[in-house]
Structure formats: structure tokens, C-alpha cells
Write a protein that holds these residues in place. Structure first.
Motif, short mmCIF file in Angstrom:
data_model
loop_
_atom_site.label_atom_id
_atom_site.label_comp_id
_atom_site.label_asym_id
_atom_site.label_seq_id
_atom_site.Cartn_x
_atom_site.Cartn_y
_atom_site.Cartn_z
N ASN A 29 0.83 -1.20 0.00
CA ASN A 29 0.00 0.00 0.00
C ASN A 29 0.87 1.25 0.00
O ASN A 29 0.63 2.19 -0.76
CB ASN A 29 -0.91 -0.03 1.23
N TYR A 30 1.87 1.26 0.87
CA TYR A 30 2.80 2.39 0.91
C TYR A 30 3.57 2.50 -0.41
O TYR A 30 3.80 3.59 -0.93
CB TYR A 30 3.78 2.25 2.09
N ASP A 33 1.24 4.01 -3.16
CA ASP A 33 1.07 5.46 -2.95
C ASP A 33 2.32 6.22 -3.36
O ASP A 33 2.25 7.24 -4.04
CB ASP A 33 0.73 5.76 -1.49
N ALA A 37 2.67 8.82 -6.50
CA ALA A 37 3.00 10.20 -6.15
C ALA A 37 4.27 10.69 -6.85
O ALA A 37 4.39 11.87 -7.19
CB ALA A 37 3.16 10.34 -4.63
N ARG A 110 -3.09 5.10 -13.04
CA ARG A 110 -3.86 5.40 -11.83
C ARG A 110 -5.29 4.84 -11.96
O ARG A 110 -5.80 4.19 -11.05
CB ARG A 110 -3.87 6.90 -11.58
N THR A 131 -6.38 1.37 2.18
CA THR A 131 -5.81 2.62 2.65
C THR A 131 -4.63 2.29 3.55
O THR A 131 -4.61 1.21 4.17
CB THR A 131 -6.83 3.46 3.45
N ARG A 132 -3.71 3.20 3.63
CA ARG A 132 -2.57 2.93 4.52
C ARG A 132 -3.05 2.75 5.95
O ARG A 132 -2.62 1.83 6.64
CB ARG A 132 -1.54 4.04 4.41
#
Length: 187
Positions: A29-30, A33, A37, A110, A131-132
């Protein structure tokens, strides 16, 4: 799977595997993201595919279907998808369709990754993995359960049996995790 439905050693082994999958999903997850980003769309694509195969394995494991261990991630993925096919052919077909897509143009990564995440949430029933904060909480709760049972049967010899440092008198590992989650909410 509850500790009352199978022999304790089997339950502990299965929960340890589930806990490791929660940790893996949390890390992915991290990674997703961060890759999105920073515009690293190839890494983002690879990560969302790994999130999918890990989520399939986690979904099966939490439902009580043991996925035989393998050091080869591809073998684990194929085995998990085959077991998913036996449990729910339509979900397996969707998972295969998502995995077999070619990597889209950078501008579409995305959106296409969002399709995978929607399947993980709705098709595999793992909304907190997306979600984180949710992924960290799932891992923390899984660890708390595993730790409590292990401590009760004498496997965990102290409150810090897996930590690299001692915790203070007013906190413990679970409080530390929740503090990180609170910090994440503020960002």
C-alpha cells in the motif's frame, strides 16, 4: 477460522500466515502510494498486481483455505488463483483478467490500478486493505490477536517478544501503531 475450530498449532500457523499477508499488503500500500506520487508508473503497475495476488491469498486464508507455502511468488500467485477458482470461478476470472492486462500508458495507470483496488475491496471483501491506515490497522489487529494467543499458550515469553526495543511504561506496541495512524490522519 477461530482458535476453537482447529488444533491450536494449526490455528497459530494459519494466523501467522495471515499476519504476514497483512504486513505484505501494508507495505505494498505504501509502495503504491509512493510510486503514483512520484510518477513511477511501472513500479505502480507492478505493485498493484502484487497487491492483487497478495489480496487473493489473504482472502482465501481468512476464509480458512490454506495456500501451500512457496518461496516462488509466481507459484504462490498461481496456486492462490487456482484455489480462488475452486471457491468462486467468477472472482477468479476477474482476478485473471486484471492480472493479464498489459501495462497501460502512464496517464492510465492510476485509473487502471483503481480497477484492481475496487476488486480487492468488493470482489475479495478486503476494504481495509486499500488505505494505509486501514492496512496498518488490519496488521495491528492481526498481530494483537496472534500475540495474545501466543502469549496465553506460552510461546510469547514477554510483552516485547518481537520488538527490537523495550517500550515505555505508558505505551506498548499497539499504542505506537495507533499513534502512527493518528499522525497519518493529520497529513
Amino acid at each position: 477460522m477461530s482458535p476453537h475450530s482447529v488444533p491450536l498449532k494449526t490455528w497459530l500457523k494459519a494466523r501467522r500466515a495471515v499476519n504476514a499477508l497483512h504486513l505484505e499488503l501494508m507495505a505494498l500500500n505504501y509502495d503504491l502510494d509512493g510510486a503514483l506520487a512520484s510518477g513511477q508508473y511501472g513500479l505502480a503497475w507492478w505493485t498493484q498486481q502484487n497487491m492483487l495476488t497478495t489480496a487473493v491469498e489473504l482472502s482465501l486464508s481468512e476464509a480458512g483455505t490454506e495456500v501451500p507455502p512457496s518461496a516462488d511468488p509466481l507459484d504462490r500467485a498461481f496456486t492462490s488463483l487456482d484455489l480462488l477458482r475452486r471457491a468462486g470461478p467468477e472472482r477468479a476470472a476477474t482476478a485473471w483478467e486484471l492480472l493479464l492486462r498489459t501495462q497501460p500508458q502512464d496517464s492510465e495507470v492510476r485509473e487502471e490500478s483503481a480497477r484492481t483496488l475496487a476488486f480487492i475491496e468488493h470482489g475479495l471483501g478486503l476494504p481495509r486493505a486499500l488505505t494505509r491506515q486501514g492496512a496498518v490497522r488490519e496488521w495491528a489487529e492481526s498481530t494483537a490477536l496472534l500475540r495474545a494467543v501466543a502469549k496465553h499458550v506460552g510461546v510469547a515469553r514477554s510483552d516485547t517478544w518481537y520488538l527490537s526495543r523495550e517500550t515505555g511504561p505508558d505505551t506498548d506496541w499497539y499504542s505506537d501503531v495507533l499513534a502512527v495512524l493518528a499522525d497519518e490522519r493529520l497529513k
